[in-house]
Design a protein around this motif. Sequence first.
Motif, PDB file in Angstrom:
ATOM      1  N   ALA A  77       0.835  -1.199   0.000  1.00 15.66           N
ATOM      2  CA  ALA A  77       0.000   0.000   0.000  1.00 15.66           C
ATOM      3  C   ALA A  77       0.873   1.255   0.000  1.00 15.66           C
ATOM      4  CB  ALA A  77      -0.915   0.005   1.225  1.00 15.66           C
ATOM      5  N   ASP A  78       0.244   2.390  -0.293  1.00 18.71           N
ATOM      6  CA  ASP A  78       0.956   3.658  -0.136  1.00 18.71           C
ATOM      7  C   ASP A  78       1.288   3.868   1.334  1.00 18.71           C
ATOM      8  OD1 ASP A  78       0.786   4.119  -2.818  1.00 18.71           O
ATOM      9  OD2 ASP A  78      -0.461   5.919  -2.676  1.00 18.71           O
ATOM     10  N   VAL A  79       2.405   4.530   1.593  1.00 19.29           N
ATOM     11  CA  VAL A  79       2.884   4.731   2.969  1.00 19.29           C
ATOM     12  C   VAL A  79       3.276   6.191   3.150  1.00 19.29           C
ATOM     13  CG1 VAL A  79       4.738   4.197   4.613  1.00 19.29           C
ATOM     14  CG2 VAL A  79       3.680   2.356   3.278  1.00 19.29           C
ATOM     15  N   ILE A  80       2.707   6.830   4.176  1.00 22.21           N
ATOM     16  CA  ILE A  80       3.040   8.217   4.490  1.00 22.21           C
ATOM     17  C   ILE A  80       3.210   8.354   6.000  1.00 22.21           C
ATOM     18  CG2 ILE A  80       2.333  10.640   4.373  1.00 22.21           C
ATOM     19  CD1 ILE A  80       0.632   9.927   1.934  1.00 22.21           C
ATOM     20  N   GLY A  81       4.441   8.535   6.445  1.00 25.69           N
ATOM     21  CA  GLY A  81       4.681   8.851   7.850  1.00 25.69           C
ATOM     22  C   GLY A  81       4.141  10.241   8.157  1.00 25.69           C
ATOM     23  N   THR A  82       3.482  10.375   9.286  1.00 29.20           N
ATOM     24  CA  THR A  82       2.790  11.626   9.611  1.00 29.20           C
ATOM     25  C   THR A  82       3.057  11.986  11.063  1.00 29.20           C
ATOM     26  OG1 THR A  82       1.039  11.011   8.060  1.00 29.20           O
ATOM     27  CG2 THR A  82       0.555  12.794   9.609  1.00 29.20           C
ATOM     28  N   HIS A  83       3.437  13.240  11.303  1.00 33.18           N
ATOM     29  CA  HIS A  83       3.702  13.681  12.673  1.00 33.18           C
ATOM     30  C   HIS A  83       2.947  14.967  12.966  1.00 33.18           C
ATOM     31  CE1 HIS A  83       6.845  14.603  16.039  1.00 33.18           C
ATOM     32  NE2 HIS A  83       5.607  14.453  16.496  1.00 33.18           N
ATOM     33  N   PRO A  84       1.808  14.867  13.653  1.00 29.99           N
ATOM     34  CA  PRO A  84       1.136  16.086  14.120  1.00 29.99           C
ATOM     35  C   PRO A  84       1.949  16.694  15.262  1.00 29.99           C
ATOM     36  CG  PRO A  84      -0.339  14.154  14.111  1.00 29.99           C
ATOM     37  CD  PRO A  84       1.049  13.650  13.990  1.00 29.99           C
ATOM     38  N   MET A  85       2.344  17.945  15.113  1.00 34.16           N
ATOM     39  CA  MET A  85       3.226  18.584  16.093  1.00 34.16           C
ATOM     40  C   MET A  85       2.421  19.266  17.205  1.00 34.16           C
ATOM     41  SD  MET A  85       6.219  17.801  15.118  1.00 34.16           S
ATOM     42  CE  MET A  85       7.122  18.880  16.211  1.00 34.16           C
ATOM     43  N   PHE A  86       1.498  18.516  17.777  1.00 37.00           N
ATOM     44  CA  PHE A  86       0.681  19.040  18.866  1.00 37.00           C
ATOM     45  C   PHE A  86       0.090  17.850  19.609  1.00 37.00           C
ATOM     46  CE2 PHE A  86      -1.865  18.754  15.024  1.00 37.00           C
ATOM     47  CZ  PHE A  86      -2.997  18.081  15.440  1.00 37.00           C
TER      48      PHE A  86
END
Length: 279
Positions: free
Chosen positions: A97-106
């Motif tokens: 699958a598509d992979v996107i690491g995500t980091h909400p900075m809150f």
Amino acid sequence: MDPVTIGIAGGTGGMGQWFQNYFTQAGHAVRIAGRKTEVTYEDLVRDCDVVILSMPQKAAMAVAGRIGPAMREDQLLMDFCSQKAGIVAAMAGATRADVIGTHPMFGPSTASLAGQNIILCPARNSHNWLSWVERVFADGGAVVTRMEPEEHDRKMALAQSLKHFLTVSLARMLQTLDIRPDDAFLYATPIFRLNINLIGRLLAQDLSLYADLVSGNPQAPVVVDRFLAAMEESRRAFFSGDEQKAADYLTEIRKFFGDDFCKEALEETSRVIDAMYRS
């Protein structure tokens, strides 16, 4: 934006609940799975277009290895971990699958996405999910930035590891001096009061999370050592007995940051302080 079905693995935690509300309000269907829910992580893979891992990195890497092979190529696997190199590699290696690491900075106490930073570390974008992710967060007013996972982790050593290290160290010093917040507030400047409140803010939350944010980033020791070296340089500049040396030291630093930034920062922090005392 066409609605999709989003599954949040670890969605019973604070960030999972926050984004469940956000995605639902944006018109998407959201399913939640946790260790004690009837809905399983495998159910999310079967029923959802997007699966998000909202849990500590070690657990996220294990779950990625568990569910990744079952995901279809046209699905998206994401995470909300605070470090990226390890988890992005684990997700990309576990799935087609598509992979996107995500980091909400809150954190989950944040009232709105407006103005908040979200960092994306895309590893695979065969079905153009990256555009969807950027749009779904930007529609809420977030500032969305792409980074390579390694660059992200280096920057987090400064923005998170060092910052929390300093807060904990100040707290420890106050403890060793037996200075309680109520006493310190009686003679605190607004900035010192804010710093003490930041101690309480950290200690009121998940301590294991903050321990990992400081010690779990392999880049953190280098950044802390650089800070300690800068602190020693400051000590020599301020306590040499030469007032001109201290003034020149500050002038050199101010030139680096620039007058425009310094004026804007003064205005912004003044608004923060005014709001703090109005409440």
